[in-house]
Scaffold this active site. Sequence first.
Site, short mmCIF file in Angstrom:
data_model
loop_
_atom_site.label_atom_id
_atom_site.label_comp_id
_atom_site.label_asym_id
_atom_site.label_seq_id
_atom_site.Cartn_x
_atom_site.Cartn_y
_atom_site.Cartn_z
N VAL A 191 31.58 4.97 9.02
CA VAL A 191 32.22 3.55 8.93
C VAL A 191 33.67 3.73 8.54
CG1 VAL A 191 32.29 1.27 8.19
CG2 VAL A 191 30.19 2.34 8.94
N ASP A 229 37.78 10.12 -0.36
CA ASP A 229 36.31 10.38 -0.37
C ASP A 229 36.03 11.33 -1.30
OD1 ASP A 229 33.64 9.77 1.97
OD2 ASP A 229 33.59 11.50 0.43
N THR A 273 25.04 1.53 1.22
CA THR A 273 24.25 0.72 0.40
C THR A 273 22.68 0.99 0.92
OG1 THR A 273 24.72 -0.97 2.13
CG2 THR A 273 25.67 -0.96 -0.45
N THR A 282 27.34 -3.24 3.27
CA THR A 282 26.17 -4.53 3.57
C THR A 282 25.49 -4.42 2.32
OG1 THR A 282 26.20 -3.74 5.82
CG2 THR A 282 24.31 -5.20 4.87
N CYS A 311 21.31 0.63 8.72
CA CYS A 311 21.28 -0.88 8.66
C CYS A 311 20.25 -1.46 9.09
CB CYS A 311 22.60 -0.98 9.81
SG CYS A 311 23.94 -0.37 9.57
N ARG A 354 20.31 11.37 8.37
CA ARG A 354 19.78 10.36 7.29
C ARG A 354 19.07 9.12 7.65
NH1 ARG A 354 25.33 9.20 4.68
NH2 ARG A 354 25.96 8.85 6.89
#
Length: 437
Positions: A22, A40, A90, A125, A265, A336
């Site tokens: 993202v 990062d 998240t 999120t 998500c 993942r």
Amino acid sequence: MSLYEDIVSGKEKLSLVGLGYVGMPIAVAFARKIKVVGFDLNENKIALYKNGVDPTNEVGNDVIRETTVEFTADPAKLREAKFHIVAVPTPVNGDHTPDLSPVEGASRILGQNLTAGSVVVFESTVYPGVTEDICVPILEKESGLRCGVDFKIGYSPERINPGDKVHRLETIVKIVSGIDEETLDTIAKVYELVVEAGVYRAQSIKVAEAAKVIENSQRDINIAFMNELSIIFNKMGIDTKSVLEAAGTKWNFLKFYPGLVGGHCIGVDPYYLTYKAEELGYHSQIILSGRRINDDMGKYVAESLVKNLIKADLHVKGAKVAILGFTFKENCPDTRNTKVIDIYRELEEYKITPVVVDPAADAKEAKQLYGISFASMDAVKDMDAVIVAVAHKEFTSLKEEDFAGFFRPEQKKVLLDIKGLCDRGEMEEAGYLYWRL
């Protein structure tokens, strides 16, 4: 001059905290217009970006080589920016409760390098309230600054779809929100620099947080319904894909399909909403029911394979099975939160160790996370069964004769086509024991 004008003129910079699937495309998009610092903690990832390598395949190596983003793993570089975007994962814990450690850690690092007059926008999120109730206190504590006075905050949920070359940051309407009208206006104008589809100004930060978390919850519930239909229709001996194609001729029928729901998500975000609901004394019924169905689909696929091996008079224990595709979605290297691992683990319970092939996946990541090593397509031969789990472009082009080469000759061929890539009639006519969701 306003902060927006300072950013456009090059007097101030924008920073991106978190350069994954993202954050990196966002940084690259803004760098075409303004000065950008891309931060990062993963030094290996930063080294790849600096060497012109895109490990995510989201924008490609050529774009990474040409971008003006200042890639860095040095938190102190964040002090050079006045507009900060936080785009870290998240995830959820093993018990499906929210794992806010990445966003808390990012807030801590950013707070330690935050300067007066800055605007911080979170994209991760979360459930409604996280930005203001959890992130802001960390920013204030670490910076010694006061939110609303010395710095401002906002929330703009990410809507990037990994691997999707059509629905990109630039082409999706961006929800924006801010702590006050002035901040909202600044955030909206900054995002309008790159979002061609325009922005939607949400009423509040909590509204924007809630809008994001229900987007994926809605998809999760609809896919769960399709998965339940698939289970029912398979028991009836009816082809689910054919049913959906017939129903889809009505103008208002929602075109969802059954499948494995993984990723960061759809399979995660609903748990954030139900967690907050539980805190407030409400136990979700529809959302958690959908989650249970989708979380069990890997087990269902594995059990269906075993039943089909028995139907074909093949031994289950020690059966030679190949799984084509391991990532959480097609044409994306990210493994993942893949649900294919559920199929793999369940088959292991039946003393079956599948051969896994995935030319698109990050092999190093899969080995590290799951202890699985990928095989080449050449290794898929003399199989008792093949599972097509992910619709990578390398698999969508496979013909019946290609599949025939995967199996033992003179033996019933068991093919599980989770994504429905093949023509059922053609495969059954060719002698396959064919099954799909």
